[in-house]
Design an enzyme around this catalytic site. Structure first.
Site, PDB file in Angstrom:
ATOM      1  CE  LYS A 113      24.047  23.835  11.595  1.00 20.05           C
ATOM      2  NZ  LYS A 113      25.128  24.836  11.873  1.00 20.05           N
TER       3      LYS A 113
HETATM    4  O1  G3P Z   1      30.179  24.228  12.654  1.00 23.09           O
HETATM    5  C1  G3P Z   1      29.599  24.348  13.903  1.00 23.09           C
HETATM    6  C2  G3P Z   1      30.251  25.441  14.611  1.00 23.09           C
HETATM    7  O2  G3P Z   1      29.742  26.681  14.246  1.00 23.09           O
HETATM    8  C3  G3P Z   1      30.397  25.283  16.064  1.00 23.09           C
HETATM    9  O3  G3P Z   1      31.706  25.612  16.289  1.00 23.09           O
HETATM   10  O4  G3P Z   1      33.621  26.426  17.494  1.00 23.09           O
HETATM   11  O5  G3P Z   1      31.292  26.894  18.352  1.00 23.09           O
HETATM   12  O6  G3P Z   1      32.261  24.608  18.483  1.00 23.09           O
HETATM   13  P1  G3P Z   1      32.242  25.905  17.738  1.00 23.09           P
END
Ligand code: G3P
Length: 288
Positions: A113
């Site tokens: 990533k």
């Molecule tokens: O898939 C990306 C994720 O881990 C981020 O999610 O909920 O932190 O915005 P969030």
């Protein structure tokens, strides 16, 4: 068992192999997993260590990340496991690429990533030349997704994912699912070398609408996948009505995928904020 009408690949968004086991048990299959520094910090072993005031040396934290993804990789050897490089606003493409090379020596099914920034896109282009696979993260606009396409032209399908973050757009009142719909539409007439991975999925509605839109991949937290299994693995049709509520619409833009990379405007404040948060969560694990 995988529903016969499911075309989207299902990934778990998490950093705990025990959870991966539970999700595979409940779903009967799993196509991959995405990790990031925040999720690694939430891994129960890492969290317990931090709660005791113990931190990792820089070498120890990398060993820990390697052990976690190696265990996950063994559970889904035919799937993909995304591993995130350290990236703050000063991290060069060369440094990201060097770290990516290390990740590929850990497991055979890695996607690395990189953020959708100038340095991250440069790293992605160079990674393609080295035969690596990438998952471009912290994508918040259709134009950033177009830039990923431009930076990786010539790549094989399966080697490049782009991850628009739905929930973080919702957090500021914009309809993040419009971005998934927009990127899917933009890529519909393309050569298909970039796969759309719906990320920052927080709700069952995000998840189901990602399936209905035909996203190539959706990554979701373990709790959500367990709920989907308990609900009987429903796969909605294209007529699924997404309840956007009061979220503001993100308009579709007609964008050419044929421009030189430098001509795309890739700046977005949420990409910057996301890198700050990931790097802070990572740095909090490490002894100074
Ligand atoms: O898939 C990306 C994720 O881990 C981020 O999610 O909920 O932190 O915005 P969030």
């Amino acid at each position: 068992m995988r529903p016969h009408n499911l075309t989207t690949r299902i990934f778990l968004d998490g950093g705990d192999p025990a959870q991966t086991r539970r999700v595979i048990g409940a779903l009967g299959f799993l196509d991959g997993q995405t990790t990031n520094p925040t999720l690694i910090a939430k891994n129960p072993e890492a969290a317990a260590r931090l709660a005791k005031g113990l931190r990792f040396t820089p070498d120890e934290i990398l060993d820990f990340y390697r052990e976690v993804v190696t265990e996950i990789s063994g559970l889904i050897p035919d799937g993909s496991v995304s591993i995130e490089v350290y990236a703050d606003k000063n991290t060069s493409a060369g440094r990201m690429l060097a770290e990516a090379g290390r990740f590929f020596s850990w497991i055979a099914n890695a996607h690395v990533k990189f953020p959708v920034t100038k340095a991250g896109l440069e790293a992605a282009g160079r990674a393609m030349a080295e035969g690596l696979r990438v998952n471009m993260t912290l994508c918040f606009t259709q134009e950033q997704a177009a830039a990923v396409y431009a930076a990786t032209r010539g790549a094989r399908r399966g080697d490049v994912f782009v991850s628009p973050f739905v929930g973080r757009l919702d957090d500021r009142g914009e309809n993040g699912m419009d971005l998934i719909a927009g990127v899917a539409r933009m890529f519909a007439g393309s050569d298909g070398h970039v796969e759309l991975l719906s990320a920052s999925v927080r709700t069952m509605e995000h998840f189901l609408y990602s399936l209905a839109l035909g996203a190539d991949i959706v990554t979701a937290p373990g709790s959500l996948l367990m709920q989907w299994a308990a609900d009987g693995l429903p796969v909605p049709g294209a007529d699924y009505a997404y309840p956007a509520g009061a979220l503001r619409k993100i308009a579709y833009r007609e964008l050419s995928l044929d421009k030189p990379l430098e001509e795309y405007d890739i700046a977005h404040e949420l990409t910057v904020a996301g890198m700050e948060r990931f790097s802070a969560d990572w740095n909090a694990l490490i002894k100074r």
